[in-house]
Design a protein around this motif. Structure first.
Motif, PDB file in Angstrom:
ATOM      1  N   SER A 177       0.833  -1.198   0.000  1.00  0.00           N
ATOM      2  CA  SER A 177       0.000   0.000   0.000  1.00  0.00           C
ATOM      3  C   SER A 177       0.871   1.253   0.000  1.00  0.00           C
ATOM      4  O   SER A 177       2.027   1.229   0.434  1.00  0.00           O
ATOM      5  CB  SER A 177      -0.915   0.026   1.226  1.00  0.00           C
ATOM      6  OG  SER A 177      -1.854  -1.029   1.169  1.00  0.00           O
ATOM      7  N   LYS A 229      -4.273   1.363  -1.491  1.00  0.00           N
ATOM      8  CA  LYS A 229      -3.835   0.435  -2.532  1.00  0.00           C
ATOM      9  C   LYS A 229      -4.737   0.611  -3.747  1.00  0.00           C
ATOM     10  O   LYS A 229      -5.958   0.491  -3.630  1.00  0.00           O
ATOM     11  CB  LYS A 229      -3.908  -1.012  -2.037  1.00  0.00           C
ATOM     12  CG  LYS A 229      -3.427  -2.020  -3.076  1.00  0.00           C
ATOM     13  CD  LYS A 229      -3.496  -3.437  -2.530  1.00  0.00           C
ATOM     14  CE  LYS A 229      -3.021  -4.446  -3.583  1.00  0.00           C
ATOM     15  NZ  LYS A 229      -3.086  -5.840  -3.067  1.00  0.00           N
ATOM     16  N   ASN A 230      -4.127   0.940  -4.863  1.00  0.00           N
ATOM     17  CA  ASN A 230      -4.889   1.224  -6.087  1.00  0.00           C
ATOM     18  C   ASN A 230      -5.960   2.297  -5.842  1.00  0.00           C
ATOM     19  O   ASN A 230      -7.070   2.217  -6.362  1.00  0.00           O
ATOM     20  CB  ASN A 230      -5.535  -0.048  -6.624  1.00  0.00           C
ATOM     21  CG  ASN A 230      -4.519  -1.104  -7.000  1.00  0.00           C
ATOM     22  OD1 ASN A 230      -3.432  -0.780  -7.478  1.00  0.00           O
ATOM     23  ND2 ASN A 230      -4.856  -2.370  -6.780  1.00  0.00           N
TER      24      ASN A 230
END
Length: 247
Positions: A177, A229-230
């Motif tokens: 992350s 994350k993303n």
């Protein structure tokens, strides 16, 4: 005027009953600036214009797996020594009717050991979980484990803190992350949606909630650590450091 009088009356009883004083300004802020403020947030009884008994019903909307729960935290319940007994039980029963009529789903209390816990137990309350403050000591202060109020030497707490930091650093190597540290509230509406969708019972988080909870703190002592994350929030910490001036 009604709110101001209620806060002043509440402050008077609070400072007579509890061992840690509060100002009328902070008492007002605590109850009336609450973004979840209940329709009827307090009941106060008087004797010859002197406030003697009170119960504050602090609105505290909760969520569980995105389901909204209308909750009330029983807060700052108190009675002067000379009027304890049937008068206090009556005000408790009256508040229960009010909360039921207002559609409250859940009523709970957060009590420390002492007078508040004694009052709760006398009227049938049960302590179902114990919580304590977790502090990361980075100075030379001797800390107390709040749950039992047991003094713990600073060097022992420092050793424990170093162990925690070492493990966190090891885990962070494989972290996938993006970690950021901010000095201002960083959450987006998408972040709040993630926080409030967790499958655990918790207070509903929002910008208004954090503004209320943190605005009386020294902003220089607050840090926000977030993990994404993303682009999706995966975790966060709100860190409050203490200085000699704060304590």
């Amino acid at each position: 005027e009604e709110k101001k009088k209620a806060a002043e009356s509440g402050t008077y009883i609070f400072n007579k009953v509890y061992d840690f004083p509060i100002t009328a300004e902070k008492f007002f802020y605590k109850h009336f600036n609450n973004p979840f403020c209940a329709e009827t947030p307090f009941l106060i009884d008087y004797e010859e214009d002197t406030p003697v008994i009170m119960r504050w019903m602090m609105g505290m909307d909760m969520v569980y797996d995105s389901n909204k729960i209308k909750a009330v935290q029983s807060s700052d319940d108190a009675a002067l020594p000379e009027v304890r007994g049937i008068g206090f039980i009556k005000i408790i029963k009256s508040s229960e009717k009010i909360m039921k009529n207002n559609g409250t789903d859940l009523v709970y209390g957060c009590y420390y050991h002492g007078k508040a816990m004694e009052i709760a137990q006398k009227i049938g309350g049960k302590n179902i979980v114990n919580l304590y403050d977790a502090k990361l000591p980075l100075g030379d202060t001797v800390y107390k484990w709040k749950r039992f109020n047991i003094p713990v030497p600073g060097f022992i707490m420092k050793l424990r803190a170093k162990g925690h930091i070492k493990r966190l650093k090891k885990l962070s190597v494989s972290c996938d992350s993006n970690i950021t540290v901010a000095s201002e509230l960083p959450f987006t509406e998408a972040d709040y949606k993630v926080i409030n969708s967790d499958k655990s019972l918790r207070v509903s988080r929002s910008k208004a909630y954090y503004d209320w909870k943190l605005s009386l703190q020294n902003k220089e002592n607050i840090k926000y650590v977030t993990a994404h994350k993303n682009g999706v929030l995966t975790g966060f910490l709100i860190l409050l450091s203490e200085t000699e001036k704060d304590t």
